[in-house]
Design a protein around this motif. Structure first.
Motif, PDB file in Angstrom:
ATOM      1  N   THR B  55      25.477  -7.823 -10.526  1.00  0.00           N
ATOM      2  CA  THR B  55      26.362  -8.098 -11.631  1.00  0.00           C
ATOM      3  C   THR B  55      26.914  -9.596 -11.558  1.00  0.00           C
ATOM      4  O   THR B  55      27.072 -10.143 -12.385  1.00  0.00           O
ATOM      5  N   LEU B  56      27.244  -9.802 -10.269  1.00  0.00           N
ATOM      6  CA  LEU B  56      28.076 -11.129  -9.932  1.00  0.00           C
ATOM      7  C   LEU B  56      26.757 -12.263 -10.145  1.00  0.00           C
ATOM      8  O   LEU B  56      27.139 -13.329 -10.490  1.00  0.00           O
ATOM      9  N   PHE B  57      25.656 -11.754  -9.789  1.00  0.00           N
ATOM     10  CA  PHE B  57      24.442 -12.946  -9.968  1.00  0.00           C
ATOM     11  C   PHE B  57      24.184 -12.893 -11.376  1.00  0.00           C
ATOM     12  O   PHE B  57      24.291 -14.186 -11.632  1.00  0.00           O
ATOM     13  N   ARG B  58      24.364 -11.974 -12.078  1.00  0.00           N
ATOM     14  CA  ARG B  58      24.190 -12.235 -13.602  1.00  0.00           C
ATOM     15  C   ARG B  58      25.353 -13.156 -14.148  1.00  0.00           C
ATOM     16  O   ARG B  58      25.065 -13.869 -14.850  1.00  0.00           O
ATOM     17  N   ARG B  59      26.453 -12.854 -13.675  1.00  0.00           N
ATOM     18  CA  ARG B  59      27.687 -13.646 -14.030  1.00  0.00           C
ATOM     19  C   ARG B  59      27.342 -15.150 -13.569  1.00  0.00           C
ATOM     20  O   ARG B  59      27.438 -15.955 -14.499  1.00  0.00           O
ATOM     21  N   ALA B  60      26.976 -15.253 -12.468  1.00  0.00           N
ATOM     22  CA  ALA B  60      26.887 -16.755 -11.851  1.00  0.00           C
ATOM     23  C   ALA B  60      25.820 -17.493 -12.736  1.00  0.00           C
ATOM     24  O   ALA B  60      26.090 -18.508 -13.154  1.00  0.00           O
ATOM     25  N   LEU B  61      24.738 -16.798 -12.832  1.00  0.00           N
ATOM     26  CA  LEU B  61      23.557 -17.340 -13.606  1.00  0.00           C
ATOM     27  C   LEU B  61      23.589 -17.480 -15.042  1.00  0.00           C
ATOM     28  O   LEU B  61      23.051 -18.566 -15.669  1.00  0.00           O
ATOM     29  N   GLY B  62      24.737 -16.988 -15.581  1.00  0.00           N
ATOM     30  CA  GLY B  62      25.058 -17.202 -17.125  1.00  0.00           C
ATOM     31  C   GLY B  62      25.412 -18.219 -17.216  1.00  0.00           C
ATOM     32  O   GLY B  62      25.595 -18.710 -18.659  1.00  0.00           O
ATOM     33  N   GLY B  63      26.165 -19.031 -16.238  1.00  0.00           N
ATOM     34  CA  GLY B  63      26.637 -20.325 -16.729  1.00  0.00           C
ATOM     35  C   GLY B  63      25.772 -21.454 -16.185  1.00  0.00           C
ATOM     36  O   GLY B  63      25.812 -22.603 -16.146  1.00  0.00           O
ATOM     37  N   VAL B  64      24.156 -21.185 -15.836  1.00  0.00           N
ATOM     38  CA  VAL B  64      23.298 -22.103 -15.560  1.00  0.00           C
ATOM     39  C   VAL B  64      22.679 -22.337 -16.703  1.00  0.00           C
ATOM     40  O   VAL B  64      21.721 -21.591 -17.119  1.00  0.00           O
ATOM     41  N   PRO B  65      22.542 -23.486 -17.369  1.00  0.00           N
ATOM     42  CA  PRO B  65      21.890 -23.706 -18.635  1.00  0.00           C
ATOM     43  C   PRO B  65      20.284 -23.740 -18.654  1.00  0.00           C
ATOM     44  O   PRO B  65      19.633 -23.356 -19.289  1.00  0.00           O
ATOM     45  N   GLU B  66      20.030 -23.994 -17.163  1.00  0.00           N
ATOM     46  CA  GLU B  66      18.394 -24.181 -17.256  1.00  0.00           C
ATOM     47  C   GLU B  66      17.873 -22.750 -17.187  1.00  0.00           C
ATOM     48  O   GLU B  66      16.480 -22.592 -17.354  1.00  0.00           O
ATOM     49  N   VAL B  67      18.534 -21.814 -16.973  1.00  0.00           N
ATOM     50  CA  VAL B  67      17.671 -20.473 -16.530  1.00  0.00           C
ATOM     51  C   VAL B  67      18.187 -19.579 -18.054  1.00  0.00           C
ATOM     52  O   VAL B  67      18.075 -18.347 -18.082  1.00  0.00           O
ATOM     53  N   ALA B  68      18.708 -20.151 -19.142  1.00  0.00           N
ATOM     54  CA  ALA B  68      19.148 -19.274 -20.307  1.00  0.00           C
ATOM     55  C   ALA B  68      17.992 -18.684 -20.881  1.00  0.00           C
ATOM     56  O   ALA B  68      16.781 -19.329 -20.992  1.00  0.00           O
ATOM     57  N   GLY B  69      17.970 -17.362 -21.189  1.00  0.00           N
ATOM     58  CA  GLY B  69      16.998 -16.582 -21.593  1.00  0.00           C
ATOM     59  C   GLY B  69      15.984 -15.835 -20.496  1.00  0.00           C
ATOM     60  O   GLY B  69      15.223 -15.044 -20.735  1.00  0.00           O
ATOM     61  N   LYS B  70      16.279 -16.468 -19.343  1.00  0.00           N
ATOM     62  CA  LYS B  70      15.423 -15.996 -18.153  1.00  0.00           C
ATOM     63  C   LYS B  70      16.164 -15.387 -16.996  1.00  0.00           C
ATOM     64  O   LYS B  70      15.501 -14.766 -16.194  1.00  0.00           O
ATOM     65  N   VAL B  71      17.625 -15.001 -17.366  1.00  0.00           N
ATOM     66  CA  VAL B  71      18.239 -14.209 -16.396  1.00  0.00           C
ATOM     67  C   VAL B  71      17.695 -12.789 -16.215  1.00  0.00           C
ATOM     68  O   VAL B  71      17.589 -12.488 -14.905  1.00  0.00           O
ATOM     69  N   ASP B  72      17.147 -12.225 -17.143  1.00  0.00           N
ATOM     70  CA  ASP B  72      16.942 -10.861 -16.662  1.00  0.00           C
ATOM     71  C   ASP B  72      15.622 -10.625 -15.950  1.00  0.00           C
ATOM     72  O   ASP B  72      15.802  -9.877 -15.020  1.00  0.00           O
ATOM     73  N   ASP B  73      14.764 -11.749 -16.167  1.00  0.00           N
ATOM     74  CA  ASP B  73      13.616 -11.671 -15.156  1.00  0.00           C
ATOM     75  C   ASP B  73      13.851 -12.217 -13.810  1.00  0.00           C
ATOM     76  O   ASP B  73      13.248 -11.507 -13.001  1.00  0.00           O
ATOM     77  N   ILE B  74      14.672 -13.244 -13.892  1.00  0.00           N
ATOM     78  CA  ILE B  74      15.149 -13.545 -12.638  1.00  0.00           C
ATOM     79  C   ILE B  74      15.909 -12.350 -11.473  1.00  0.00           C
ATOM     80  O   ILE B  74      15.586 -12.136 -10.463  1.00  0.00           O
ATOM     81  N   LEU B  75      16.700 -11.602 -12.201  1.00  0.00           N
ATOM     82  CA  LEU B  75      17.395 -10.730 -11.628  1.00  0.00           C
ATOM     83  C   LEU B  75      16.469  -9.410 -11.091  1.00  0.00           C
ATOM     84  O   LEU B  75      16.536  -8.789 -10.228  1.00  0.00           O
ATOM     85  N   SER B  76      15.534  -9.087 -12.125  1.00  0.00           N
ATOM     86  CA  SER B  76      14.671  -8.238 -11.706  1.00  0.00           C
ATOM     87  C   SER B  76      13.810  -8.427 -10.684  1.00  0.00           C
ATOM     88  O   SER B  76      13.364  -7.735  -9.727  1.00  0.00           O
ATOM     89  N   ASP B  77      13.235  -9.827 -10.543  1.00  0.00           N
ATOM     90  CA  ASP B  77      12.674 -10.297  -9.530  1.00  0.00           C
ATOM     91  C   ASP B  77      13.539 -10.291  -8.133  1.00  0.00           C
ATOM     92  O   ASP B  77      12.997  -9.609  -7.224  1.00  0.00           O
ATOM     93  N   LEU B  78      14.740 -10.542  -8.189  1.00  0.00           N
ATOM     94  CA  LEU B  78      15.474 -10.535  -7.129  1.00  0.00           C
ATOM     95  C   LEU B  78      15.656  -9.056  -6.763  1.00  0.00           C
ATOM     96  O   LEU B  78      15.676  -8.769  -5.498  1.00  0.00           O
TER      97      LEU B  78
END
Lengths: 432, 430
Positions: B55-78
């Motif tokens: 959840t904290l990763f998701r929150r952190a990544l939420g503020g990164v414009p470069e990964v917009a729309g890809k957060v779910d994939d990144i987190l599932s990979d992680l």
């Protein structure tokens, strides 16, 4: 390692000695030549039996004794083996099973064959069937005192006269015949005088549940307080002395701002919850059950079970001036002979008068007399008092019906619910 | 950051929920209770903390414009990589435990061969584990026992065959060791495992790495833990940290659906009918006595009797078009009544439909004892996931109480833990 002995107060030691003497009197009937009667607690005619020098033996109490000594489980199984159904009152099965295991009293001697079965029917239908079984077994006469049920919530003159008539025409002549002793009404008056004196002191003790912190536990402690008056001692000098002693003990605790003593020998002063309890206790796990209450800070300030053998706190006293009539009134007013609305009235009144947090019902699996209608009682008391009720289920003396984790779960939920309401509602503060 | 944890030790599963001080759920964790509540509590708590990190990763990544729309994939990979690291760690523990358990006359003189066979088996297990954690692969279970067990059977048998060794020899060692491993408290170092997972992953670009690492650096401070459920007494908590499951389920349901007034929880061993007030305070409750008739475990027995998986019962019952009347919800008599009906020629789906109805009828009686069903009504516990049970419940609620709103949350299994976590927040914050 064996369990540590329960810590006893002087009154408890005195009661223990009285009970031991009575068991000795029962089991030595062949040596002494005294007659023995089996009878029941609610509506018992102890003073009358004493007039004929008859020793009083109470099968319910014997079942409780067996339960507390962890012997009832085996007796019940024995009774079931001989064909008694699983759902039948476990007091009955403990008694019947005990017979097939030698019928040994707590003093190690066998119970004798009674000379008479004195059946005063006060609301529990099982009593009649129970004594039918015993009559088959012992082949002894049965004297039945039929007590009309208070269906309308009160007794009438007619009912009283009906009981007095039976006493005069059936019970007294029957007891004279069994004992060979002529009835002497002055002797009865003297015993009733003793009863009334002891009853005054008992009521005083029970009413101290209103004090905060409560110096008594009116359920777990209460069953000891009612011991002598409900059994073979009402009317005796012993009972008078016992209640004088008990009163002094309770008075002492009030002066020292002490709660009742727990079996662990500590004074239970830190009382967080004040409860009214309806229904008999569980005897097989009595101490464990009690501990679940005081560990959580719950003290019982009034209970209906302590009225099972007489509602003295509602004003009734045995009356030497009207001996037979007062015996009739006593039988009519036993808790088991009351209808549901009267039970609701009484319990709701206790909740208010004793400033309790609510009503807890211990519903007994095998006791139809007590258990029928208890959920309705709970709901109605909740509605009237606005205080929460709770429901637990155990049994009288059947260890198979006591599930510690389940009971503890419900009790803790109830206590935490009261706590949560106090915080959430903010209307009430901690009780004591 | 301050974390508030609720742990619900049920008879079948143990659940944990982590909350922040604003009553936001950060993570959830579940494990089997495995007859060892201490380990179950530790595992479920760790699982919830892992979920919290995500959840904290998701929150952190939420503020990164470069990964917009890809957060779910990144987190599932992680998460996949993390689970893989975790799996390999437990596998190593299992291998060492197996080797340590090779002793006694049974193995006399054959120790070396058995160890070689085990090493060969575990080596293959390690290799094939990558497949289990590959992108897009749905794992059959969340529990190590299930995942490792299935693979051990196939690889172990092959290795033993090649070595001319009886498979039962190493199977015996495995059976003994898996219990030990499963009952061992989980190793810590969650952060280290996440770092290794990050290294394994392909997305190590600095735009992801930096926020994830900063989220990883946030200390998770266990501020207050509340335990509930039947195993609560086993928890090494002071008394004020223990709450009854009835209160926790009432409050948990209130947190999920603030308008809830009646809660039904059918768990493994007990059924509870609870009334709550507008602020989640329990008003009244009733539960089954020591007899667990009609509770979740009953369905477990039925599944065993029918040689089916528990999750298959509901769907099969849904196929019924003629319900068979079942009289007993007693777990002891379940098998007898089932065989009786089968012998009469009734179809399995019709019998199952009847069984589900019987369970819900019993629940209805408990609800009625607790004061009936009020709007809104929330159904929680494991049985709430069973569609056939839900269908019967909806029907009977409508018949008896009319049109009340019925809430069933997909995360309803966490209701008790959620209530516990809420109590934990309240104990400190209020």
């Amino acid at each position: 390692m064996s369990k540590p002995e329960a810590v006893k107060e002087p009154s408890m030691d005195m009661q223990k000695a009285m009970i031991a003497r009575n068991y000795e009197a029962i089991t030595s009937k062949h040596e002494t030549g005294r007659k023995v009667s089996n009878t029941f607690v609610p509506g018992n005619l102890n003073e009358l039996l004493m007039c004929f020098d008859i020793v009083n033996n109470l099968p319910e109490i014997n079942a409780i004794q067996a339960g507390m000594r962890k012997a009832s489980g085996g007796y019940i199984m024995e009774a079931e083996k001989s064909g008694h159904s699983e759902d039948v009152c476990t007091y009955v099965k403990a008694d019947i099973g005990q017979m097939s295991k030698g019928n040994i009293a707590p003093n190690g001697k066998p119970y004798p064959v009674p000379d008479v079965l004195m059946l005063s029917y006060t609301g529990c239908y099982t009593f009649m069937k129970w004594f039918e079984l015993l009559r088959e077994e012992y082949k002894c006469p049965t004297l039945m005192l039929h007590v009309p049920y208070e269906g309308d919530g009160h007794s009438t003159k007619n009912m009283r006269d009906y009981i007095v008539k039976q006493l005069k025409e059936v019970v007294i002549p029957g007891l004279e015949q069994v004992s060979g002793v002529k009835f002497d009404i002055d002797r009865l008056r003297q015993y009733l005088k003793n009863s009334a004196k002891a009853e005054d002191d008992l009521v005083w003790c029970l009413e101290q549940g209103k004090v905060k912190p409560s110096p008594i536990d009116a359920y777990f402690g209460g069953v000891y307080y009612i011991g002598p008056i409900f059994t073979a001692f009402r009317g005796t000098e012993d009972a008078v002395s016992y209640y004088e002693m008990l009163r002094k003990e309770v008075q002492g605790r009030i002066e020292n701002h002490q709660g009742p003593m727990t079996p662990e020998g500590t004074y239970f002063n830190d009382q967080k919850y004040r409860l009214i309890v309806e229904g008999p206790p569980n005897w097989t796990n009595f101490r464990e059950f009690w501990k679940m209450f005081y560990d959580e800070g719950a003290v019982v300030v009034a209970s209906s079970y302590t009225k099972v053998g007489g509602l003295y706190d509602q004003g009734f006293r045995h009356d030497p001036d009207n001996p037979l009539e007062s015996l009739a009134d006593y039988c009519l007013g036993c808790y088991t002979n009351l209808n549901l609305p009267t039970r609701v009235d009484l319990l709701a009144k206790y909740v208010e008068e004793y400033e309790a947090d609510g009503l807890l019902i211990n519903s007994i699996k095998s006791c139809n007399s007590f258990s029928a209608g208890q959920l309705m009682i709970m709901k109605e008391v909740e509605r009237r008092t606005g205080r929460p009720g709770a429901f637990i289920e155990t049994d009288l003396v059947d260890p198979r019906y006591f599930s510690a984790a389940n009971v503890k779960n419900r009790l803790e939920s109830y206590f935490q619910m009261i706590e949560q309401k106090r915080r959430g509602g903010g209307s009430k503060t901690v009780a004591a | 950051m301050r974390c508030f944890i609720g742990i619900d030790l049920g008879s079948t599963t143990t659940k944990a929920v982590v909350m922040d001080e604003n009553l936001q759920i950060l993570g959830r964790g579940i494990t089997n209770s495995r007859s060892n509540y201490d380990t179950a509590a530790a595992v479920s708590k760790q699982e919830a903390l892992i979920d919290t990190r995500l959840t904290l990763f998701r929150r952190a990544l939420g503020g990164v414009p470069e990964v917009a729309g890809k957060v779910d994939d990144i987190l599932s990979d992680l998460e996949r990589n993390f689970r893989h690291v975790q799996f390999l760690e437990q596998l190593e523990d299992l291998q060492q435990t197996c080797i340590a358990n090779i002793k006694g006359p049974r193995f006399a003189g054959r120790e070396k061969t058995v160890i070689e066979a085990l090493e060969g088996t575990f080596s293959r297990l390690r290799d094939s584990s990558a497949k289990q954690y590959a992108p897009g692969v749905k794992r059959k279970s969340d529990f190590f026992r299930d995942l490792a067990g299935a693979e051990f059977m196939s690889h172990g048998e092959a290795v033993c065959k090649e070595a001319g060794l009886g498979f039962d020899l190493i199977l015996n060692v495995y059976d003994k060791s898996i219990i030990e491993v499963e009952n061992r408290p989980p190793s810590g170092d969650m952060e280290g495992k996440f770092v290794r997972a990050l290294e394994k992953g392909t997305m190590t670009g600095s735009s992801i790495l930096a926020p994830v690492q900063s989220a990883l650096a946030i200390p998770l401070e266990e501020t207050y833990v509340v335990g509930t459920g039947y195993g609560r007494v086993r928890l090494p908590f002071p008394k004020e940290h223990i709450r009854s499951e009835i209160l926790c389920h009432g409050l948990g349901a209130h947190m999920m659906y603030p308008e809830t007034r009646t809660v039904l929880d059918i768990g493994g061993q007990d059924t509870k009918g609870i009334q709550v007030d507008p602020v989640g305070i329990v008003e009244n409750f009733q539960m089954n006595d020591r007899c667990a008739a009609g509770c979740g475990r009953y369905l477990g027995y039925i599944a065993d009797e029918m040689n089916m998986g528990l999750h298959e019962l509901g769907p099969l019952a849904m196929k019924s078009n003629k319900q068979v009347r079942i009289n007993s919800t007693c777990t002891v008599f379940a098998g007898a009544e089932l065989r009786d009906r089968l012998a009469l020629g009734e179809k399995r789906e019709d019998i199952l439909a009847g069984l589900h109805r019987a369970i819900i009828l019993r629940a209805m009686s408990i609800l009625s004892r607790a004061g009936g069903v009020k709007d809104q009504f929330t159904f929680t516990g494991g049985v709430a996931k069973n569609e056939a049970a839900v269908r019967e419940l909806r029907k009977l609620i409508k018949e008896n109480y009319g049109d009340v709103t019925i809430n069933i949350d997909p995360d309803s299994i966490y209701t008790g833990a959620l209530g516990g976590a809420t109590f934990a927040v309240r104990a400190v914050v209020n």
